[in-house]
Design an enzyme around this catalytic site. Sequence first.
Site, PDB file in Angstrom:
ATOM      1  N   CYS A  46      -9.497  -7.988   1.468  1.00 62.93           N
ATOM      2  CA  CYS A  46      -9.631  -6.661   2.051  1.00 62.93           C
ATOM      3  C   CYS A  46     -11.093  -6.322   2.303  1.00 62.93           C
ATOM      4  O   CYS A  46     -11.404  -5.213   2.684  1.00 62.93           O
ATOM      5  CB  CYS A  46      -8.982  -5.627   1.137  1.00 62.93           C
ATOM      6  SG  CYS A  46      -7.283  -6.058   0.784  1.00 62.93           S
ATOM      7  N   THR A  78       0.838  -1.214   0.000  1.00 55.43           N
ATOM      8  CA  THR A  78       0.000   0.000   0.000  1.00 55.43           C
ATOM      9  C   THR A  78       0.867   1.255   0.000  1.00 55.43           C
ATOM     10  O   THR A  78       0.627   2.195  -0.756  1.00 55.43           O
ATOM     11  CB  THR A  78      -0.917  -0.010   1.251  1.00 55.43           C
ATOM     12  OG1 THR A  78      -1.732  -1.184   1.193  1.00 55.43           O
ATOM     13  CG2 THR A  78      -1.787   1.221   1.314  1.00 55.43           C
ATOM     14  N   GLN A 131       0.679  -8.823  -6.412  1.00 54.81           N
ATOM     15  CA  GLN A 131       0.298 -10.238  -6.600  1.00 54.81           C
ATOM     16  C   GLN A 131       1.128 -10.926  -7.690  1.00 54.81           C
ATOM     17  O   GLN A 131       1.040 -12.136  -7.850  1.00 54.81           O
ATOM     18  CB  GLN A 131      -1.188 -10.354  -6.956  1.00 54.81           C
ATOM     19  CG  GLN A 131      -2.138  -9.861  -5.873  1.00 54.81           C
ATOM     20  CD  GLN A 131      -2.198 -10.774  -4.653  1.00 54.81           C
ATOM     21  OE1 GLN A 131      -1.759 -11.922  -4.685  1.00 54.81           O
ATOM     22  NE2 GLN A 131      -2.734 -10.261  -3.568  1.00 54.81           N
TER      23      GLN A 131
HETATM   24  N1  PLP Z   1      -2.037  -4.346  -4.328  1.00 57.80           N
HETATM   25  C1  PLP Z   1      -2.577  -5.559  -4.487  1.00 57.80           C
HETATM   26  C2  PLP Z   1      -2.878  -6.046  -5.854  1.00 57.80           C
HETATM   27  C3  PLP Z   1      -2.848  -6.368  -3.374  1.00 57.80           C
HETATM   28  O1  PLP Z   1      -3.381  -7.576  -3.539  1.00 57.80           O
HETATM   29  C4  PLP Z   1      -2.537  -5.870  -2.082  1.00 57.80           C
HETATM   30  C5  PLP Z   1      -2.868  -6.668  -0.877  1.00 57.80           C
HETATM   31  O2  PLP Z   1      -3.762  -7.485  -0.883  1.00 57.80           O
HETATM   32  C6  PLP Z   1      -1.965  -4.595  -1.989  1.00 57.80           C
HETATM   33  C7  PLP Z   1      -1.719  -3.868  -3.116  1.00 57.80           C
HETATM   34  C8  PLP Z   1      -1.584  -4.038  -0.651  1.00 57.80           C
HETATM   35  O3  PLP Z   1      -0.459  -4.683  -0.152  1.00 57.80           O
HETATM   36  P1  PLP Z   1      -0.108  -4.625   1.427  1.00 57.80           P
HETATM   37  O4  PLP Z   1      -1.049  -5.556   2.099  1.00 57.80           O
HETATM   38  O5  PLP Z   1       1.310  -5.085   1.501  1.00 57.80           O
HETATM   39  O6  PLP Z   1      -0.273  -3.219   1.840  1.00 57.80           O
END
Ligand code: PLP
Length: 390
Positions: A332, A72, A181
């Site tokens: 999420c 993120t 991913q």
């Molecule tokens: N982008 C994608 C495609 C994701 O699947 C995720 C998490 O599920 C994120 C960003 C965010 O990653 P993080 O959990 O390390 O903040």
Amino acid sequence: MREIYLDNSATTRCFPEVAERMSQIYLEAYGNPSSMHHKGVEAEKCLREARKTLAGILKAGEKDLLFTSCGTESDNIAIIGGAEAACRRGRHLITTQIEHPAVLEAMRHLEKQGFEVTYLPVDRLGLVDPETVASAVREDTILVSVMHTNNEIGSVQPVAEIGRRIKEKNPKTLFHVDAVQGFGKAQLFPKRMKIDLLSASGHKIHAPKGIGLLYIAPGVRVLPQIYGGGQQGGLRSGTENVAGIAGMALAAEMLYRDLEGDNARLAAMRDTLRSGLTEIEDVHINGPAGAVETAGAAAPHILSVTVAGVRAEVMLHALEDRGVYVSSGSACSTNHPHPSDTLQAIGASRAALDSTIRMSLSVMNTEEEMAETVAVMRELIPMLRRYTRR
Ligand code: PLP
């Protein structure tokens, strides 16, 4: 009870080797990499080695990597920091309707600051057409963000083709790829793919939570979002997460050792699930894994499964009772109770939005687990349907 963990796109179990390496850093090489004494130098060496490993995997320069706290944060720095640095050239950005909230919410933040954002549609398999991207690029388009692998349905975008088309239309437009991913599953060479900014995250690849990576192409400017002691060239202040960085590098090294072999094994397990589950009445697969003609555009590890007549939460908890862990639509979704943007964008029906679960695999899963999951679903679905229809 045995556990079958099929929620690897939400997070993964650490590789034992990674946990061991991190433990060694916590207990022995625990210095602050900015300290000038021996303990600092030792920690700095861990950072340098990790940088070298990750840069090698991406065929990037060691200076092109920025360590963050998660995927993120990487997405936010790329998009917000990239837009802030380029705002004199224009105020238009492009993304797709199926991005992760880490991208969509960063875009919405920019809209509130007066930027204009175009959200591109995808086809029924969740694929964006490179031509659609190219025709949306304008003189004032400063950044395009397209994800590599969709976290809900596993569609894999043709990022190299998209990168080429963006640069043909406007060489100054930055191209950001959320590869959270895709990293660890696909060969990603940002320079060759004309990618300026690429995000990855440790906890999706058997490293711990709390570590992220952003590749920034040489010459690309992004403004910091965190200010402080000037670490990482002032771009991201804060003492580096040395153990997390070393853990992420080791996990990536392990995954890229035999990527093709691992992916073939993952895809075979996914296909065992797919063929077993679609034999059950009124069960179908969303996205490219459900369509034979687009096999190349499907991630090997993600399966989006709609079980008509059974609410996703009910399915999830019934599976949990049998030791099988999946997620409802997207992991999420506990923070985002609204219907999935991705499923809506591919035209899923209202009923399907409520009845879709995601199964996501890792190299730690086995074929036996797939067969067992199919058997459990076969047993549960008719029972749950009777319960729901009563
Ligand atoms: N982008 C994608 C495609 C994701 O699947 C995720 C998490 O599920 C994120 C960003 C965010 O990653 P993080 O959990 O390390 O903040």
